[in-house]
Design a protein around this motif. Structure first.
Motif, PDB file in Angstrom:
ATOM      1  N   LEU A 211       3.328   1.947   1.886  1.00 50.74           N
ATOM      2  CA  LEU A 211       3.137   0.684   1.172  1.00 50.74           C
ATOM      3  C   LEU A 211       3.338  -0.503   2.111  1.00 50.74           C
ATOM      4  O   LEU A 211       2.700  -1.541   1.957  1.00 50.74           O
ATOM      5  CB  LEU A 211       4.099   0.609  -0.010  1.00 50.74           C
ATOM      6  CG  LEU A 211       3.888  -0.521  -0.992  1.00 50.74           C
ATOM      7  CD1 LEU A 211       2.472  -0.506  -1.558  1.00 50.74           C
ATOM      8  CD2 LEU A 211       4.895  -0.466  -2.105  1.00 50.74           C
ATOM      9  N   GLU A 212       4.176  -0.305   3.096  1.00 46.65           N
ATOM     10  CA  GLU A 212       4.445  -1.365   4.065  1.00 46.65           C
ATOM     11  C   GLU A 212       3.169  -1.811   4.783  1.00 46.65           C
ATOM     12  O   GLU A 212       2.987  -2.987   5.086  1.00 46.65           O
ATOM     13  CB  GLU A 212       5.472  -0.854   5.078  1.00 46.65           C
ATOM     14  CG  GLU A 212       5.912  -1.864   6.097  1.00 46.65           C
ATOM     15  CD  GLU A 212       6.989  -1.282   6.990  1.00 46.65           C
ATOM     16  OE1 GLU A 212       6.699  -1.064   8.183  1.00 46.65           O
ATOM     17  OE2 GLU A 212       8.108  -1.045   6.493  1.00 46.65           O
ATOM     18  N   ASN A 213       2.278  -0.877   5.040  1.00 44.38           N
ATOM     19  CA  ASN A 213       1.037  -1.185   5.755  1.00 44.38           C
ATOM     20  C   ASN A 213      -0.152  -1.371   4.827  1.00 44.38           C
ATOM     21  O   ASN A 213      -1.273  -1.552   5.298  1.00 44.38           O
ATOM     22  CB  ASN A 213       0.730  -0.068   6.755  1.00 44.38           C
ATOM     23  CG  ASN A 213       1.814   0.056   7.818  1.00 44.38           C
ATOM     24  OD1 ASN A 213       2.367  -0.938   8.254  1.00 44.38           O
ATOM     25  ND2 ASN A 213       2.142   1.270   8.197  1.00 44.38           N
ATOM     26  N   ALA A 214       0.085  -1.323   3.529  1.00 46.39           N
ATOM     27  CA  ALA A 214      -1.004  -1.429   2.557  1.00 46.39           C
ATOM     28  C   ALA A 214      -1.497  -2.864   2.471  1.00 46.39           C
ATOM     29  O   ALA A 214      -0.755  -3.804   2.776  1.00 46.39           O
ATOM     30  CB  ALA A 214      -0.513  -0.970   1.189  1.00 46.39           C
ATOM     31  N   PRO A 215      -2.742  -3.037   2.028  1.00 50.03           N
ATOM     32  CA  PRO A 215      -3.265  -4.391   1.823  1.00 50.03           C
ATOM     33  C   PRO A 215      -2.441  -5.124   0.754  1.00 50.03           C
ATOM     34  O   PRO A 215      -1.802  -4.497  -0.106  1.00 50.03           O
ATOM     35  CB  PRO A 215      -4.696  -4.157   1.323  1.00 50.03           C
ATOM     36  CG  PRO A 215      -5.025  -2.755   1.705  1.00 50.03           C
ATOM     37  CD  PRO A 215      -3.727  -2.006   1.751  1.00 50.03           C
ATOM     38  N   ASP A 216      -2.462  -6.440   0.810  1.00 55.80           N
ATOM     39  CA  ASP A 216      -1.678  -7.253  -0.125  1.00 55.80           C
ATOM     40  C   ASP A 216      -1.991  -6.940  -1.584  1.00 55.80           C
ATOM     41  O   ASP A 216      -1.083  -6.908  -2.417  1.00 55.80           O
ATOM     42  CB  ASP A 216      -1.896  -8.747   0.137  1.00 55.80           C
ATOM     43  CG  ASP A 216      -1.219  -9.205   1.413  1.00 55.80           C
ATOM     44  OD1 ASP A 216      -0.316  -8.505   1.916  1.00 55.80           O
ATOM     45  OD2 ASP A 216      -1.576 -10.295   1.901  1.00 55.80           O
ATOM     46  N   GLU A 217      -3.264  -6.684  -1.898  1.00 59.30           N
ATOM     47  CA  GLU A 217      -3.616  -6.418  -3.293  1.00 59.30           C
ATOM     48  C   GLU A 217      -3.008  -5.108  -3.792  1.00 59.30           C
ATOM     49  O   GLU A 217      -2.642  -4.984  -4.964  1.00 59.30           O
ATOM     50  CB  GLU A 217      -5.132  -6.432  -3.525  1.00 59.30           C
ATOM     51  CG  GLU A 217      -5.901  -5.363  -2.782  1.00 59.30           C
ATOM     52  CD  GLU A 217      -6.383  -5.773  -1.398  1.00 59.30           C
ATOM     53  OE1 GLU A 217      -7.315  -5.102  -0.899  1.00 59.30           O
ATOM     54  OE2 GLU A 217      -5.843  -6.740  -0.819  1.00 59.30           O
ATOM     55  N   VAL A 218      -2.842  -4.137  -2.904  1.00 55.70           N
ATOM     56  CA  VAL A 218      -2.206  -2.875  -3.285  1.00 55.70           C
ATOM     57  C   VAL A 218      -0.715  -3.101  -3.514  1.00 55.70           C
ATOM     58  O   VAL A 218      -0.144  -2.610  -4.497  1.00 55.70           O
ATOM     59  CB  VAL A 218      -2.448  -1.781  -2.223  1.00 55.70           C
ATOM     60  CG1 VAL A 218      -1.645  -0.530  -2.529  1.00 55.70           C
ATOM     61  CG2 VAL A 218      -3.938  -1.467  -2.121  1.00 55.70           C
TER      62      VAL A 218
END
Length: 50
Positions: free
Chosen positions: A3-10
């Motif tokens: 989640l740390e590297n996920a896109p902002d919308e995710v």
């Protein structure tokens, strides 16, 4: 993917899901509210483009 590297919308989606589930809001209510939120933000985008 963490989640740390996920896109902002995710990240936002995960936060919203957690918040809604923690408050035990009925799925039907959530969907109706999200439709209102979507319309509001679409209006903001359209106003910015005008």
């Amino acid at each position: 993917m963490s989640l740390e590297n996920a896109p902002d919308e995710v990240k936002l989606a995960v936060d919203l899901i957690m918040l809604l589930e923690e408050h035990a809001i009925a799925p039907e209510t959530v969907l109706k509210a999200l439709a209102i939120v979507q319309r509001d933000f679409e209006n903001k985008i359209n106003a910015a483009e005008a």
